[in-house]
Scaffold this motif. Sequence first.
Motif, PDB file in Angstrom:
ATOM      1  N   TYR A  63      -0.986   1.612 -28.147  1.00  0.00           N
ATOM      2  CA  TYR A  63      -2.273   1.030 -27.785  1.00  0.00           C
ATOM      3  C   TYR A  63      -2.520   1.014 -26.276  1.00  0.00           C
ATOM      4  N   ALA A  64      -1.597   1.562 -25.504  1.00  0.00           N
ATOM      5  CA  ALA A  64      -1.902   1.815 -24.090  1.00  0.00           C
ATOM      6  C   ALA A  64      -2.825   3.012 -23.942  1.00  0.00           C
ATOM      7  N   SER A 111      -1.099  -9.038 -25.220  1.00  0.00           N
ATOM      8  CA  SER A 111       0.066  -9.717 -24.640  1.00  0.00           C
ATOM      9  C   SER A 111       1.350  -9.350 -25.365  1.00  0.00           C
ATOM     10  N   VAL A 112       1.282  -9.250 -26.698  1.00  0.00           N
ATOM     11  CA  VAL A 112       2.476  -8.911 -27.481  1.00  0.00           C
ATOM     12  C   VAL A 112       2.847  -7.454 -27.273  1.00  0.00           C
ATOM     13  N   GLY A 146       3.393   2.244 -20.736  1.00  0.00           N
ATOM     14  CA  GLY A 146       2.415   1.746 -19.774  1.00  0.00           C
ATOM     15  C   GLY A 146       1.630   0.613 -20.413  1.00  0.00           C
ATOM     16  N   PRO A 147       0.775  -0.072 -19.643  1.00  0.00           N
ATOM     17  CA  PRO A 147       0.115  -1.269 -20.164  1.00  0.00           C
ATOM     18  C   PRO A 147      -1.086  -0.967 -21.063  1.00  0.00           C
ATOM     19  N   MET A 148      -1.288  -1.832 -22.031  1.00  0.00           N
ATOM     20  CA  MET A 148      -2.510  -1.865 -22.840  1.00  0.00           C
ATOM     21  C   MET A 148      -3.535  -2.683 -22.054  1.00  0.00           C
ATOM     22  N   GLU A 195      -5.660 -17.615 -31.444  1.00  0.00           N
ATOM     23  CA  GLU A 195      -6.005 -16.477 -30.594  1.00  0.00           C
ATOM     24  C   GLU A 195      -6.689 -15.381 -31.397  1.00  0.00           C
ATOM     25  N   LEU A 196      -6.176 -15.094 -32.592  1.00  0.00           N
ATOM     26  CA  LEU A 196      -6.783 -14.063 -33.436  1.00  0.00           C
ATOM     27  C   LEU A 196      -8.142 -14.511 -33.956  1.00  0.00           C
ATOM     28  N   GLN A 197      -8.284 -15.776 -34.275  1.00  0.00           N
ATOM     29  CA  GLN A 197      -9.598 -16.280 -34.686  1.00  0.00           C
ATOM     30  C   GLN A 197     -10.611 -16.097 -33.565  1.00  0.00           C
ATOM     31  N   GLN A 198     -10.200 -16.345 -32.317  1.00  0.00           N
ATOM     32  CA  GLN A 198     -11.097 -16.205 -31.167  1.00  0.00           C
ATOM     33  C   GLN A 198     -11.519 -14.762 -30.952  1.00  0.00           C
ATOM     34  N   LEU A 199     -10.693 -13.803 -31.406  1.00  0.00           N
ATOM     35  CA  LEU A 199     -11.025 -12.388 -31.251  1.00  0.00           C
ATOM     36  C   LEU A 199     -11.909 -11.878 -32.387  1.00  0.00           C
TER      37      LEU A 199
END
Length: 487
Positions: free
Chosen positions: A186-187, A220-221, A231-233, A265-269
């Motif tokens: 997912y990066a 974050s995970v 590399g970063p997502m 957190e998933l609900q907020q997304l």
Amino acid sequence: MFPLVYEINTRVWLKNLTKKYGTEVTLGFVPDEEFLFFTECGFDYVWLMGVWQPSRYSKAIATAHPCLRTTFLQHLGSVDPDDIVSSPYSIPSYTVNRDLGGEDELRMFRERLKQAGIKLMLDFVPNHLALDNEWLPGHPEYFIPVSCDEQCHDPESCFEYAEGKYLAYGKDPYFPAWTDTLQLNYANPGTHEMMIDNLLTISSQCDAVRCDVAMLVLKSVFNTTWSNLSGPMHDEFWTKAIRVVKECHPGFLFIAESYWNKEWELQQLGFDFTYDKPFYDYITHVPANIEKLMGHMQAQWHYQKHLCRFLENHDEPRAAAKTGLNNSAAALVLMTSPGMHLIHQDQMDGYKKKIPVQLIRQAEETDHPELAGLYRSLFMLQKQRVFQEGHIEWLHLNAPSSSHCFGYHRFTEKEHAFVIANFSVTGIEIAFSHPALLLLSHEDIDLLSTMERDKTSIHMAGETMQVRLAPHEGIVITCRTESTHQS
């Protein structure tokens, strides 16, 4: 507001139906009797778990895996090669398994559900794909690269997809890798687009998706687990994915399999419902963790109403085996608590043997009609407005905290439900007071118990109610009042 979901292990179910009816049963030709069962129970969604095209690598790995073989033998006693299939979560392509009837028969099944007022849920696996997935030959960049030096340090962590070229197996960072899968990268923004395309394909064939290990692709995970290799997502996947699907299919539901307290957190997304693993852990613990359950069920209402609560699913032990003598009382608590309610195939019948997802043959077990009858009564109860819309408050019982007896109140303006459960090995006499009980008589209340009981066994005086609960008994008392609730 709070859907009732029935999870089916599709391959096992169709094989069992083939044996039951003496003719091959595929998705387009499921007998009417099975749809009658869905409607009589009042299920809002049927989740067909494991409909996607199977992986040949996954079947081979499952057949040769010594630890998996032990679980197969624990379930069946003896295993034939034809009993073993691929994991339903090692997906090479989001096309419907031809052995189940293919896309045409899935469409027929969905239409028959629709005629019965029921919606269809399917699986989406965002974290990984099968080793033999259709994207790997042309797009290895969709997956996590592993260098030769890193492969030497940890040869069990990766797959040699071409000579001297390695990709990481899919994994949860707290467990060994799933060696029949490849970890998605997912990066790479291209991976996001590819998986959103898959979601659009799936959402055209159903009304909801259960998203496997949804928290693993949180930014974050993912970055904590994989950024040293990929590399970063930079952008959250779920925000765009959910928005794009709902623009095409308003009313489509997203359910997240969620752990590690990532529910909020998933609900907020954008997730409509998230697994409530804390509820499961507290209520199935032996002895039940009443103190933590009480705190959890008093959480903020906007959070609670987006939780998916369950006593078992295909990943967990059977509820009848896990909860033992408290199984019926736990079912009563489950069905009277707020949130989506998930019922697993054969849970109603009290089956105790968990089926490994790589098996297609199920061990025979004895049905328990009394438990099935209780569940059906609870399903009807769950449809009442007080359980669909009512808020929740904990009841102050006269029982000591060590008694494993607890209760709560579900309420709307004029409807009330009092739920009391005794999770202990001894009987207990309890009392509680509430303004909604004032001036009520036995004629004004309805009673549902996990055991044989008449409502005249409940003593009512003013605002106080007294009842003696047997060991492992749960009761629900419902009533209507003309006065507004005062908590």
